[in-house]
Design a protein around this motif. Structure first.
Motif, PDB file in Angstrom:
ATOM      1  N   LEU A 189       3.726   6.291   0.599  1.00 35.47           N
ATOM      2  CA  LEU A 189       4.245   4.926   0.727  1.00 35.47           C
ATOM      3  C   LEU A 189       4.833   4.442  -0.595  1.00 35.47           C
ATOM      4  CD1 LEU A 189       4.634   2.390   2.454  1.00 35.47           C
ATOM      5  CD2 LEU A 189       2.324   1.671   1.778  1.00 35.47           C
ATOM      6  N   CYS A 241       3.203   2.399   7.324  1.00 37.11           N
ATOM      7  CA  CYS A 241       2.219   1.324   7.140  1.00 37.11           C
ATOM      8  C   CYS A 241       1.280   1.232   8.341  1.00 37.11           C
ATOM      9  CB  CYS A 241       2.934  -0.009   6.923  1.00 37.11           C
ATOM     10  SG  CYS A 241       3.676  -0.186   5.296  1.00 37.11           S
ATOM     11  N   SER A 299      -2.163  -1.719   3.972  1.00 38.48           N
ATOM     12  CA  SER A 299      -0.725  -1.488   3.798  1.00 38.48           C
ATOM     13  C   SER A 299      -0.026  -2.715   3.223  1.00 38.48           C
ATOM     14  CB  SER A 299      -0.071  -1.077   5.124  1.00 38.48           C
ATOM     15  OG  SER A 299       0.025  -2.168   6.018  1.00 38.48           O
ATOM     16  N   ASP A 351       9.068   3.072   6.699  1.00 39.88           N
ATOM     17  CA  ASP A 351       8.092   2.213   6.025  1.00 39.88           C
ATOM     18  C   ASP A 351       7.177   1.538   7.041  1.00 39.88           C
ATOM     19  OD1 ASP A 351       7.229   0.647   3.515  1.00 39.88           O
ATOM     20  OD2 ASP A 351       7.808  -0.955   4.888  1.00 39.88           O
TER      21      ASP A 351
END
Length: 201
Positions: free
Chosen positions: A120, A162, A4, A158
């Motif tokens: 993402l 991740c 990530s 986010d």
């Protein structure tokens, strides 16, 4: 470096590079070697950047129908390129962990690592563009407040996404999860399957 963190770093680089020209026609000057995960990630976000702006353009209420059709065709091609690239990224993970033997109790995930990374990439664009909206010079205080609240939620998403991506990849590496790459097999792009295109041949 976790996957990530690598994605975030490269997506930020791609967003910055794209916005040098902020043009859907700009060439992608990918700084990473071909057939590397870094190259795929940079290209993935570049495609998403361009498509983001194509989606803006086609929503112009004054766009000429002929121009809208051209943009729609570009969006269709971009969607296919995006799908193909996600499958390439998943193939990278399959190859990376091909020697891992899944545990007897291993389960499959609802989505593969690359499709989570796809989300993402889009999320990073939402954050970037919401930040722009929240700091727009001509915006009033109410607009900025609403945008900043949306930005707060996007940043929280986010972090959660991740974490989920890293956990999924760690689980695959440890044999707790296993993955497959299913080709999307989009029928509307296939001239042998789309009944409209089939009739044209």
């Amino acid at each position: 470096m976790s996957i990530s963190k690598l994605c975030n770093r490269i997506f930020d680089e791609a967003i910055k590079a794209y916005n040098v020209t902020d043009s859907v026609d700009a060439a992608c000057n990918n700084p990473y070697p071909l057939q590397t995960i870094e190259h795929y990630l940079f290209l993935k976000n570049w495609i998403d950047n361009a498509q983001w702006h194509l989606e803006d353009i086609i929503r112009d209420p004054n766009i000429a129908p002929a121009d809208a059709l051209v943009i729609k065709r570009r969006i269709d091609k971009s969607n296919q390129d995006r799908t193909d690239l996600v499958e390439l990224i998943d193939s990278y993970f399959l190859d990376t962990y091909k020697e891992v033997k899944p545990l007897p109790e291993a389960t499959i995930n609802t989505e593969s690592p690359a499709w989570a990374i796809d989300r993402l990439s889009i999320l990073k664009l939402k954050i970037y563009n919401m930040q722009l909206a929240a700091t727009r010079p001509d915006a009033n205080a109410d607009h900025r407040t609403r945008c900043n609240e949306k930005l707060r939620i996007l940043i929280e998403q986010d972090g959660d996404l991740c974490t989920a991506i890293d956990q999924l990849v760690d689980d695959i590496a440890a044999g707790r999860k296993y993955m497959k790459v299913y080709k999307q097999m989009k029928m509307y792009n296939d001239p042998t399957l789309n009944p409209i295109l089939l009739g044209k041949k």
